[in-house]
Design a protein around this motif. Structure first.
Motif, PDB file in Angstrom:
ATOM      1  N   LYS A  39       0.682  -1.361   0.080  1.00  0.00           N
ATOM      2  CA  LYS A  39       0.019   0.096   0.112  1.00  0.00           C
ATOM      3  C   LYS A  39       0.925   1.416   0.058  1.00  0.00           C
ATOM      4  O   LYS A  39       2.088   1.175   0.054  1.00  0.00           O
ATOM      5  CB  LYS A  39      -0.890   0.044   1.172  1.00  0.00           C
ATOM      6  N   GLN A  40       0.167   2.445  -0.120  1.00  0.00           N
ATOM      7  CA  GLN A  40       0.929   3.745   0.000  1.00  0.00           C
ATOM      8  C   GLN A  40       0.349   4.533   1.101  1.00  0.00           C
ATOM      9  O   GLN A  40      -0.692   4.324   1.704  1.00  0.00           O
ATOM     10  CB  GLN A  40       0.491   4.579  -1.247  1.00  0.00           C
ATOM     11  N   ALA A  41       1.291   5.437   1.551  1.00  0.00           N
ATOM     12  CA  ALA A  41       0.982   6.282   2.682  1.00  0.00           C
ATOM     13  C   ALA A  41       1.250   7.636   2.333  1.00  0.00           C
ATOM     14  O   ALA A  41       2.177   8.049   1.589  1.00  0.00           O
ATOM     15  CB  ALA A  41       1.670   6.075   3.713  1.00  0.00           C
ATOM     16  N   ILE A  42       0.420   8.583   2.904  1.00  0.00           N
ATOM     17  CA  ILE A  42       0.791  10.369   2.985  1.00  0.00           C
ATOM     18  C   ILE A  42       1.148  10.653   4.632  1.00  0.00           C
ATOM     19  O   ILE A  42       0.544  10.081   5.326  1.00  0.00           O
ATOM     20  CB  ILE A  42      -0.107  10.848   2.302  1.00  0.00           C
ATOM     21  N   VAL A  43       2.139  11.160   4.477  1.00  0.00           N
ATOM     22  CA  VAL A  43       2.743  11.762   5.925  1.00  0.00           C
ATOM     23  C   VAL A  43       2.406  13.141   5.912  1.00  0.00           C
ATOM     24  O   VAL A  43       3.014  13.878   5.272  1.00  0.00           O
ATOM     25  CB  VAL A  43       4.122  11.253   6.040  1.00  0.00           C
ATOM     26  N   PHE A  44       1.616  13.774   6.668  1.00  0.00           N
ATOM     27  CA  PHE A  44       1.457  15.207   6.936  1.00  0.00           C
ATOM     28  C   PHE A  44       2.334  15.747   8.091  1.00  0.00           C
ATOM     29  O   PHE A  44       2.510  15.184   9.313  1.00  0.00           O
ATOM     30  CB  PHE A  44      -0.209  15.484   7.320  1.00  0.00           C
ATOM     31  N   CYS A  45       2.893  16.692   7.884  1.00  0.00           N
ATOM     32  CA  CYS A  45       3.840  17.284   8.627  1.00  0.00           C
ATOM     33  C   CYS A  45       3.705  18.738   8.839  1.00  0.00           C
ATOM     34  O   CYS A  45       2.919  19.201   8.098  1.00  0.00           O
ATOM     35  CB  CYS A  45       5.599  17.069   8.162  1.00  0.00           C
ATOM     36  N   ASN A  46       4.207  19.523   9.706  1.00  0.00           N
ATOM     37  CA  ASN A  46       3.682  20.790   9.893  1.00  0.00           C
ATOM     38  C   ASN A  46       4.728  21.876   9.466  1.00  0.00           C
ATOM     39  O   ASN A  46       4.325  23.390   9.401  1.00  0.00           O
ATOM     40  CB  ASN A  46       3.476  21.161  11.617  1.00  0.00           C
ATOM     41  N   SER A  47       5.561  21.695   8.757  1.00  0.00           N
ATOM     42  CA  SER A  47       6.421  22.587   8.070  1.00  0.00           C
ATOM     43  C   SER A  47       7.179  21.835   6.765  1.00  0.00           C
ATOM     44  O   SER A  47       7.336  20.593   6.702  1.00  0.00           O
ATOM     45  CB  SER A  47       7.547  23.133   8.835  1.00  0.00           C
ATOM     46  N   ARG A  48       7.624  22.721   6.225  1.00  0.00           N
ATOM     47  CA  ARG A  48       8.381  22.193   4.501  1.00  0.00           C
ATOM     48  C   ARG A  48       9.515  21.622   5.088  1.00  0.00           C
ATOM     49  O   ARG A  48      10.050  20.387   4.396  1.00  0.00           O
ATOM     50  CB  ARG A  48       8.707  23.377   3.906  1.00  0.00           C
TER      51      ARG A  48
END
Length: 760
Positions: free
Chosen positions: A283-292
């Motif tokens: 499967k695939q995943a998206i990781v959300f972070c708070n900064s570039r």
């Protein structure tokens, strides 16, 4: 989307064959719950409606049914409003492919036109800003509008986009009789929004794939469904195909024996563990972070895991994507190289610091399954449709200027809504990383079980009122103060807060200010000639006033340099946020400000004045633009000004529009600055010194090729005609050399030895 007990069949509705191909041929033959509710609530009868349901619940299909109904049956135009240009491009492509027999148009560009070519459009995809801009020109085509679809209508609560959307919808409702369809995420006060619009409310919690929320802490993941907690100690209670907490912990202990060197913090380790598990499930995943920076670092870590999951064929394809990504700019930056290196390993980062072409390539490779993980900032959640089986939320707090604060619940839901792909998965997983023991309960109570925030109008802000008040008067929509106040009483703000005295006082102050600026007549509520032009140009009246004052001074000065106009641009609200001068840079930019004093078109305040810091920041912003037109590459600008290529492009787009607006204002007021401004506009567009102006006017000749030509003695039309094709080919490539020769009328004049080379 299928449900055996539903009565309303898709094939019973009059829809194009292409929809049947896209939906029915894939086995989707029945309306899902929110779609059925919408149809039963009067969607096909033209009733106004707000549809509030989760991401990926089929809201776009509801809009498509309404669009077909209005366009085909009623012969009306359907307008589809989206918050972002990237979303507009995506919807335009989807609708164009599906509605082959309809005239689908997109309008997101020039903010100084009435919508050229839209007279015969069946479907118009646009942004709220562009639609607002077109309304100011009062085009004839808008009177055929039969449906307005507002995607993401909950963004009325956005300080940046909400006010324009609110005023545009209010204005449209006053102007026209049409069907209103608002598509919203689940919000706590959707009924309040529906009441304001006098619309039917269709609410649903339906999702085509189940969404499971989990929390990661100390190498274990606990999943929660509703208010029930899944027992991670019991293997049978864990979702099928996912490791229980104990299994993840065991795997982590084994992995730590030899590979701890690249795991340097708790949440980074958690993300890595979850990614490994995701890859094991293919499967695939998206990781959300708070900064570039966080997204880039997360992608670096992910690449060390995904690299082992790529086969030979995939690696070849990823290599091609990496090459395209690294060569998007004339001279690749360290960011370009870093992204390309990640992509080669099957990972990527995605944020506003990338240029559009790079983001598009990342999205394309992810959709193909080549890129296994994307580490992104939250803007991806509100942007293009890019779902994945698993969403990992690394950061639930971000810096707000006054410290680290929790993100809104609505933002959490937008991010988690990306989990689960309707065509491929029967469920999706959203896993948040807890940073400490207490945060586990915080995540459960605040986000998983929490209510999304109420949407609130952000209209009562003076700069917003200033811009829209001028537009209402300039377009003669409101011709006196009573009509103006009456209009604002019909906005969502008035509906929510009822008490309008504060806004009325602000509106009166705004009108007085516009009179002082010379944009409204003092005797009656009517726009002056320049006031009308300011409104049409879609710029802040305050910015227009500043620029006009500066342009008048430019005429009086003996010496005017590019920095004179660049500083003028940097002082406008459209260039916000300005580049911030750091403490260690203060003395350098203070000296720069003093050195430029004689050329600036504003007086510099004393260093103890409140405005002084603003002048310093404007100086840094002007210096960045000066470096750009001085042919410094993106890497140097990144290092010196801490601005990524995507940020540079965004600033230059704004600067381009402001220079155009300044030219138009100067022409309206008969100020003789047109030549200087046109030169500057071309230099800002290409990032060149003045000596290259005569070369970049040719197709496919940008800053890099123009510099090569100039430095090798090819500097104008005569030089292009006289230089041999062989030399030109070596400098800029055969194909470009052919086109350049053709543009100067020399395509057939070559010496004999090169003639066949030209035509091959």
């Amino acid at each position: 989307m299928s449900n055996q007990n539903q009565e309303i069949k898709v094939e019973n509705l009059e829809i194009p064959d292409r929809i049947k191909k896209d939906y029915i041929d894939e086995g989707i033959t029945e309306l899902n719950p929110p779609q059925r509710k919408a149809v039963n609530s009067g969607l096909m009868d033209g009733d106004d409606m707000i549809v509030a349901s989760p991401t990926a619940s089929g809201k776009t299909f509801i809009a498509e049914l309404a669009m077909v109904n209005q366009v085909v049956k009623q012969e009306k135009t359907a307008v589809y409003i989206v918050p972002l240009k990237a979303l507009a491009s995506e919807k335009y492509q989807d609708f164009s492919e599906r509605y082959e027999n309809l005239n689908v148009r997109i309008s997101v560009g020039d903010l100084d036109d009435e919508g050229k070519g839209l007279d015969n459009a069946d479907i118009v995809v646009t942004t709220s800003e562009k639609l607002d801009s077109m309304l100011r020109h009062n085009p004839s085509w808008i009177h055929n509008i039969g449906l307005v679809v507002t995607d993401e209508i909950h963004l009325l609560t956005s300080p940046e986009r909400g006010p324009t959307l609110e005023v545009t919808l209010t204005r449209l409702r006053e102007l026209l009789d049409f069907q209103m369809l608002g598509l919203s995420a689940t919000i706590s006060n959707s009924s309040e929004l529906a009441t304001w619009l006098d619309a039917e409310l269709v609410e649903s919690s339906y999702r085509p794939v189940d969404l499971e929320h989990g929390v990661y802490w100390q190498n274990e993941v606990e999943f929660f469904t509703g208010d029930e907690e899944i027992d991670e100690e019991d293997d049978s209670s864990a979702p099928e195909g996912f490791k229980t907490g104990a299994e993840v912990k065991k795997q982590e202990e084994k992995k730590d024996e030899g590979r701890t060197e690249f795991i340097d913090d708790v949440h980074g380790r958690g993300v890595t563990n979850i990614i490994e598990d995701t890859l094991e499930q293919e499967k695939q995943a998206i990781v959300f972070c708070n900064s570039r920076k966080g997204a880039e670092k997360s992608s670096d870590r992910a690449g060390k895991v995904t690299d082992n999951d790529i086969d030979y064929q995939e690696r070849q394809e990823l290599e091609e994507y990496a090459d395209r990504i690294v060569n998007v700019l004339g001279s690749p930056t360290s960011q370009c190289k870093r992204l390309a290196e990640n992509v080669r390993k099957g990972a990527a980062f995605h944020h506003a610091g990338l240029v559009t072409e790079q983001r598009n390539l990342v999205e394309e490779a992810f959709r193909k399954g080549l890129i296994r993980t994307v580490s992104a900032t939250p803007t991806l959640a509100a942007g293009v449709n890019l779902p994945a089986f698993r969403v990992i939320i690394r950061d639930l707090k971000r810096y707000t200027g006054s410290g680290m604060d929790f993100i809104p619940v609505l933002e959490y839901e937008q991010m988690t809504g990306r989990a689960g792909r309707p065509k491929y998965d029967d469920r999706g997983e959203a896993i948040s990383i807890a940073k400490n023991p207490g945060m586990k309960d915080e995540i459960l109570n605040r986000y998983i079980l929490g209510e999304p925030e109420r949407i609130q109008s952000k209209l009562a802000v003076k700069p917003v009122l200033r811009m829209h008040t001028l537009a209402l008067v300039a377009s003669k929509f409101c011709t006196d103060m009573d009509e103006l106040l009456s209009f604002y009483k019909k906005t969502f703000y008035a509906h929510q807060f009822e008490e309008m005295s504060e806004v009325e006082a602000q509106i009166k102050d705004v009108v007085d200010q516009l009179i002082d600026y010379g944009f409204l007549h003092e005797e009656e509520l009517e726009a002056t000639k320049v006031g009308r032009r300011v409104s049409e140009l879609y710029i802040d009246p305050d910015s227009a006033h500043r620029m006009l004052q500066s342009l008048e001074k430019a005429q009086q000065k003996e010496a005017v340099k590019p920095v004179s106009y660049l500083f003028m641009l940097a002082r406008t609200s459209e260039m916000n946020p300005p580049l911030r001068v750091k403490d260690k840079e203060w003395s350098d930019y203070e000296q720069m400000l003093m050195d430029a004093r004689d050329y600036l078109l504003e007086s510099i305040p004393n260093e103890w004045d409140v405005e002084y810091e603003s002048f310093m920041n404007s100086m840094k912003t002007a210096a960045m633009m000066q470096a750009w037109i001085g042919e410094n590459d993106e890497e140097k600008l990144m290092n010196e000004f801490n601005i990524a290529p995507g940020g540079i492009r965004a600033k230059m787009r704004n600067a381009d529009w402001l220079v155009y607006a300044a030219k138009e204002l100067a022409r309206t007021e008969e100020l003789d600055t047109d030549k200087d401004l046109e030169k500057l506009r071309i230099r800002l567009k290409h990032g060149i010194k003045e000596e290259l102006l005569s070369l970049v006017k040719y197709d496919q000749i940008g800053r890099v090729r123009a510099r090569k030509l100039h430095d090798n003695g090819v500097r104008d039309m005569e030089d292009i005609r006289e230089v041999s094709f062989e030399k030109l080919k070596k400098l800029i490539g055969k194909r470009t050399a052919k086109k350049l020769k053709k543009q100067v009328g020399e395509e057939n004049i070559f010496d004999r030895e090169n003639i066949m080379d030209y035509f091959d």
